[in-house]
Write a protein that holds these residues in place. Structure first.
Motif, PDB file in Angstrom:
ATOM      1  N   SER A 305       0.820  -1.220   0.000  1.00  0.00           N
ATOM      2  CA  SER A 305       0.000   0.000   0.000  1.00  0.00           C
ATOM      3  C   SER A 305       0.851   1.266   0.000  1.00  0.00           C
ATOM      4  O   SER A 305       0.338   2.355  -0.256  1.00  0.00           O
ATOM      5  CB  SER A 305      -0.936   0.003   1.215  1.00  0.00           C
ATOM      6  N   GLY A 306       2.148   1.129   0.319  1.00  0.00           N
ATOM      7  CA  GLY A 306       3.034   2.286   0.297  1.00  0.00           C
ATOM      8  C   GLY A 306       3.139   3.028   1.608  1.00  0.00           C
ATOM      9  O   GLY A 306       3.799   4.067   1.686  1.00  0.00           O
ATOM     10  N   HIS A 307       2.521   2.484   2.677  1.00  0.00           N
ATOM     11  CA  HIS A 307       2.576   3.120   3.992  1.00  0.00           C
ATOM     12  C   HIS A 307       3.017   2.109   5.051  1.00  0.00           C
ATOM     13  O   HIS A 307       2.235   1.743   5.932  1.00  0.00           O
ATOM     14  CB  HIS A 307       1.206   3.714   4.366  1.00  0.00           C
ATOM     15  N   PRO A 308       4.263   1.628   4.974  1.00  0.00           N
ATOM     16  CA  PRO A 308       4.709   0.595   5.922  1.00  0.00           C
ATOM     17  C   PRO A 308       4.774   1.071   7.364  1.00  0.00           C
ATOM     18  O   PRO A 308       4.742   0.263   8.290  1.00  0.00           O
ATOM     19  CB  PRO A 308       6.099   0.213   5.395  1.00  0.00           C
ATOM     20  N   GLN A 309       4.889   2.391   7.574  1.00  0.00           N
ATOM     21  CA  GLN A 309       4.968   2.924   8.929  1.00  0.00           C
ATOM     22  C   GLN A 309       3.604   3.355   9.475  1.00  0.00           C
ATOM     23  O   GLN A 309       3.528   3.902  10.580  1.00  0.00           O
ATOM     24  CB  GLN A 309       5.931   4.128   8.953  1.00  0.00           C
ATOM     25  N   ALA A 310       2.537   3.110   8.737  1.00  0.00           N
ATOM     26  CA  ALA A 310       1.195   3.438   9.232  1.00  0.00           C
ATOM     27  C   ALA A 310       0.891   2.604  10.472  1.00  0.00           C
ATOM     28  O   ALA A 310       1.308   1.440  10.574  1.00  0.00           O
ATOM     29  CB  ALA A 310       0.161   3.169   8.150  1.00  0.00           C
ATOM     30  N   LYS A 311       0.177   3.188  11.424  1.00  0.00           N
ATOM     31  CA  LYS A 311      -0.163   2.482  12.662  1.00  0.00           C
ATOM     32  C   LYS A 311      -1.095   1.316  12.340  1.00  0.00           C
ATOM     33  O   LYS A 311      -2.203   1.497  11.831  1.00  0.00           O
ATOM     34  CB  LYS A 311      -0.835   3.433  13.646  1.00  0.00           C
ATOM     35  N   GLN A 312      -0.635   0.100  12.672  1.00  0.00           N
ATOM     36  CA  GLN A 312      -1.408  -1.089  12.335  1.00  0.00           C
ATOM     37  C   GLN A 312      -2.583  -1.275  13.294  1.00  0.00           C
ATOM     38  O   GLN A 312      -2.558  -0.831  14.441  1.00  0.00           O
ATOM     39  CB  GLN A 312      -0.517  -2.324  12.397  1.00  0.00           C
ATOM     40  N   LEU A 313      -3.591  -1.974  12.799  1.00  0.00           N
ATOM     41  CA  LEU A 313      -4.713  -2.361  13.648  1.00  0.00           C
ATOM     42  C   LEU A 313      -4.272  -3.470  14.598  1.00  0.00           C
ATOM     43  O   LEU A 313      -3.388  -4.268  14.268  1.00  0.00           O
ATOM     44  CB  LEU A 313      -5.880  -2.851  12.794  1.00  0.00           C
ATOM     45  N   GLU A 314      -4.901  -3.538  15.768  1.00  0.00           N
ATOM     46  CA  GLU A 314      -4.568  -4.587  16.730  1.00  0.00           C
ATOM     47  C   GLU A 314      -5.212  -5.919  16.360  1.00  0.00           C
ATOM     48  O   GLU A 314      -4.993  -6.913  17.051  1.00  0.00           O
ATOM     49  CB  GLU A 314      -5.009  -4.158  18.134  1.00  0.00           C
ATOM     50  N   TYR A 315      -5.996  -5.936  15.325  1.00  0.00           N
ATOM     51  CA  TYR A 315      -6.688  -7.147  14.892  1.00  0.00           C
ATOM     52  C   TYR A 315      -6.698  -7.191  13.362  1.00  0.00           C
ATOM     53  O   TYR A 315      -6.387  -6.204  12.688  1.00  0.00           O
ATOM     54  CB  TYR A 315      -8.125  -7.158  15.422  1.00  0.00           C
ATOM     55  N   TYR A 316      -7.037  -8.342  12.849  1.00  0.00           N
ATOM     56  CA  TYR A 316      -7.270  -8.468  11.408  1.00  0.00           C
ATOM     57  C   TYR A 316      -8.379  -9.499  11.203  1.00  0.00           C
ATOM     58  O   TYR A 316      -8.711 -10.276  12.111  1.00  0.00           O
ATOM     59  CB  TYR A 316      -5.992  -8.882  10.660  1.00  0.00           C
ATOM     60  N   TYR A 317      -8.949  -9.509  10.019  1.00  0.00           N
ATOM     61  CA  TYR A 317     -10.006 -10.468   9.697  1.00  0.00           C
ATOM     62  C   TYR A 317      -9.411 -11.650   8.939  1.00  0.00           C
ATOM     63  O   TYR A 317      -8.726 -11.461   7.937  1.00  0.00           O
ATOM     64  CB  TYR A 317     -11.101  -9.814   8.856  1.00  0.00           C
ATOM     65  N   HIS A 318      -9.680 -12.830   9.463  1.00  0.00           N
ATOM     66  CA  HIS A 318      -9.320 -14.044   8.715  1.00  0.00           C
ATOM     67  C   HIS A 318     -10.589 -14.494   8.001  1.00  0.00           C
ATOM     68  O   HIS A 318     -11.611 -14.769   8.635  1.00  0.00           O
ATOM     69  CB  HIS A 318      -8.811 -15.143   9.643  1.00  0.00           C
ATOM     70  N   ILE A 319     -10.526 -14.552   6.685  1.00  0.00           N
ATOM     71  CA  ILE A 319     -11.701 -14.851   5.863  1.00  0.00           C
ATOM     72  C   ILE A 319     -11.445 -16.151   5.100  1.00  0.00           C
ATOM     73  O   ILE A 319     -10.363 -16.355   4.540  1.00  0.00           O
ATOM     74  CB  ILE A 319     -11.989 -13.705   4.872  1.00  0.00           C
ATOM     75  N   LYS A 320     -12.446 -17.009   5.090  1.00  0.00           N
ATOM     76  CA  LYS A 320     -12.334 -18.275   4.360  1.00  0.00           C
ATOM     77  C   LYS A 320     -13.473 -18.364   3.362  1.00  0.00           C
ATOM     78  O   LYS A 320     -14.643 -18.191   3.714  1.00  0.00           O
ATOM     79  CB  LYS A 320     -12.387 -19.462   5.322  1.00  0.00           C
ATOM     80  N   GLU A 321     -13.122 -18.628   2.120  1.00  0.00           N
ATOM     81  CA  GLU A 321     -14.126 -18.761   1.063  1.00  0.00           C
ATOM     82  C   GLU A 321     -14.575 -20.216   0.989  1.00  0.00           C
ATOM     83  O   GLU A 321     -13.743 -21.131   0.921  1.00  0.00           O
ATOM     84  CB  GLU A 321     -13.533 -18.307  -0.271  1.00  0.00           C
ATOM     85  N   VAL A 322     -15.876 -20.448   1.003  1.00  0.00           N
ATOM     86  CA  VAL A 322     -16.410 -21.814   0.975  1.00  0.00           C
ATOM     87  C   VAL A 322     -17.469 -21.946  -0.104  1.00  0.00           C
ATOM     88  O   VAL A 322     -17.991 -20.945  -0.629  1.00  0.00           O
ATOM     89  CB  VAL A 322     -17.021 -22.206   2.341  1.00  0.00           C
ATOM     90  N   ARG A 323     -17.796 -23.168  -0.388  1.00  0.00           N
ATOM     91  CA  ARG A 323     -18.858 -23.469  -1.349  1.00  0.00           C
ATOM     92  C   ARG A 323     -20.183 -23.566  -0.588  1.00  0.00           C
ATOM     93  O   ARG A 323     -20.305 -24.342   0.361  1.00  0.00           O
ATOM     94  CB  ARG A 323     -18.546 -24.804  -2.029  1.00  0.00           C
ATOM     95  N   ARG A 324     -21.169 -22.809  -1.020  1.00  0.00           N
ATOM     96  CA  ARG A 324     -22.438 -22.775  -0.300  1.00  0.00           C
ATOM     97  C   ARG A 324     -23.422 -23.825  -0.790  1.00  0.00           C
ATOM     98  O   ARG A 324     -24.192 -24.372  -0.009  1.00  0.00           O
ATOM     99  CB  ARG A 324     -23.087 -21.399  -0.440  1.00  0.00           C
ATOM    100  N   HIS A 325     -23.428 -24.118  -2.080  1.00  0.00           N
ATOM    101  CA  HIS A 325     -24.461 -24.984  -2.639  1.00  0.00           C
ATOM    102  C   HIS A 325     -23.845 -26.193  -3.330  1.00  0.00           C
ATOM    103  O   HIS A 325     -22.803 -26.101  -3.968  1.00  0.00           O
ATOM    104  CB  HIS A 325     -25.321 -24.216  -3.658  1.00  0.00           C
ATOM    105  N   ASN A 326     -24.543 -27.319  -3.215  1.00  0.00           N
ATOM    106  CA  ASN A 326     -24.201 -28.524  -3.959  1.00  0.00           C
ATOM    107  C   ASN A 326     -25.435 -28.901  -4.759  1.00  0.00           C
ATOM    108  O   ASN A 326     -26.451 -29.320  -4.194  1.00  0.00           O
ATOM    109  CB  ASN A 326     -23.805 -29.651  -3.001  1.00  0.00           C
TER     110      ASN A 326
END
Length: 424
Positions: A305-326
């Motif tokens: 993103s070009g801002h390595p010194q930006a203050k980071q968030l204390e959390y992040y989102y872990h996202i998993k893509e799944v198949r909903r329909h069979n």
């Protein structure tokens, strides 16, 4: 935790603190439109103050890193596991199609001019096409909650022959390991000295077969996944009489996917958004080392993103893509009496669906297995088992199943850097 805001017309504004969001909701000036990530929409007109926001994308064949930053602060961070089951499902579909044609027992002339890749220029394999669409879907999602002004995507170019042979140069690129061989089978037999690699010729069987170490569906037909076996050993292995202790060579599936998809992803993003830029892996690595940052997908996206010194968030989102329909209605195997068992489970089992996000004893997790008796297998996204057989009465529904499963996690790299800073 940041709360994302949309204006009266659904356009994203700068995020706010939870305290401000609570006040807006309490006063009836806003409504909740999304729980993950938590997003509210204003019920009154507001132009809103905006800052330039850059979205860094660490593209990948299995995991994608996302980081949206201003010059001083990180506003969104996510690590996404995209689906990797497309080749398996395509192979299964092909087998069902062939079985259906054989069951009808009709003569069908071979057709060669009706294939998709013969009609469309720029055709991509379904697995690669799905990965590209997953990247674009994630970028659209971030755009829907933040007023992104710039997109920077890292594209990777892998020299697979250089990985295999670091000293390769010049015309050697056109003289690979299979030079002067008619096909892969002939090369594998020559490489193994026309000798069974299990019994070393002790069976006296001169008929030789080329065996896949990993199934062709998973490992492909690369020479590193093939080995020579005599017909006796080959038959004994498939009959379960012997075991083979061979490991395949290097895999380049991920590198090949990235080589194919990188320019297509970039060009499609340019058609959708106005301010799209490219960067490369060596630049990201140099930025990360200069700023003494650890190696993770989120940190790489932050550097991109070009801002390595930006203050980071204390959390992040872990996202998993799944198949909903069979959509398969019946099982492939025919039971006695010529009947077929239904393949699809009931839409709701005791009010719950597969991958619903629920709360059990104060822990947020997901339904990974359902039983008609009302007991459920519940786990975290990383596979941690919370309970193998939890009662439906003890479950509280948090959100219905979607193609993207969200789980908020602590940013351990950022928290450890804070501890080091306070200790010094």
């Amino acid at each position: 935790m940041l709360v994302y805001i949309l204006n009266k017309y659904g356009k994203p504004l700068m995020p706010c603190k939870p305290s401000k969001a609570r006040k807006l909701l309490k006063d009836g000036k806003a409504k909740v439109v999304r729980k993950e990530p938590f997003t509210i929409q204003l019920l009154y007109g507001s132009s809103g103050y905006k800052q330039p926001i850059t979205l860094g994308i660490d593209a990948g064949s299995k995991t994608v890193g996302l980081s949206a930053t201003t010059e001083n602060k990180e506003l969104f961070a996510a690590e996404v596991e995209i689906r990797d089951d497309i080749p398996k499902l395509i192979s299964q579909k092909r087998q069902y199609r062939r079985d259906r044609r054989f069951r009808k027992t009709r003569y069908r002339k071979p057709r060669f001019l009706n294939r998709v890749h013969s009609k469309n220029k720029g055709w991509l394999a379904p697995s690669v096409e799905h990965k590209i669409k997953s990247h674009i879907k994630l970028i659209d999602l971030v755009h829907s909650i933040l007023p992104i002004t710039k997109i920077v995507v890292e594209v990777a170019s892998f020299d697979i022959q250089k990985i295999k042979n670091p000293n390769i140069e010049g015309k050697q690129y056109q003289q690979g390991e299979q030079l002067d061989f008619w096909n892969v089978r002939e090369y594998v037999l020559w490489r193994d000295n026309y000798t069974c690699q299990h019994c070393k010729g002790k069976s006296k069987d001169k008929r030789l077969n080329v065996h896949h170490i990993e199934s062709r569906q998973i490992g492909g037909n690369a020479p590193s996944n093939l080995i020579t076996l005599c017909e006796t050993c080959h038959k004994d292995y498939h009959d379960g009489k012997i075991k083979l202790d061979f490991k395949r060579g290097q895999k380049f599936k991920g590198a090949t996917s990235m080589n194919i998809m990188r320019w297509t992803l970039y060009n499609r993003l340019k058609d959708l958004y106005s301010n799209v830029h490219l960067t490369y892996g060596y630049i990201t690595k140099n930025t990360r080392i200069q700023n003494s940052l650890t190696k993770t997908h989120i940190i790489d996206a932050l550097c991109i993103s070009g801002h390595p010194q930006a203050k980071q968030l204390e959390y992040y989102y872990h996202i998993k893509e799944v198949r909903r329909h069979n959509r398969q209605i019946h099982k492939a195997n025919i039971l006695k009496g010529g009947t077929r068992k239904l393949n699809q489970a009931p839409y709701l089992v005791h009010g719950f669906r597969l991958f619903d996000k629920i709360k059990y004893n104060g822990i947020e997790c997901f339904i990974f297995g359902r039983r008609s008796t009302g007991y459920f297998d519940i786990r975290k996204l990383d596979g941690t088992v919370i309970h193998r057989s939890a009662k439906s009465k003890d479950l509280i529904l948090v959100s219905k199943t979607k193609t993207l499963l969200w789980e908020r996690r602590e940013n351990s790299a950022f928290l450890s850097s804070l501890k080091r800073a306070s200790a010094s």
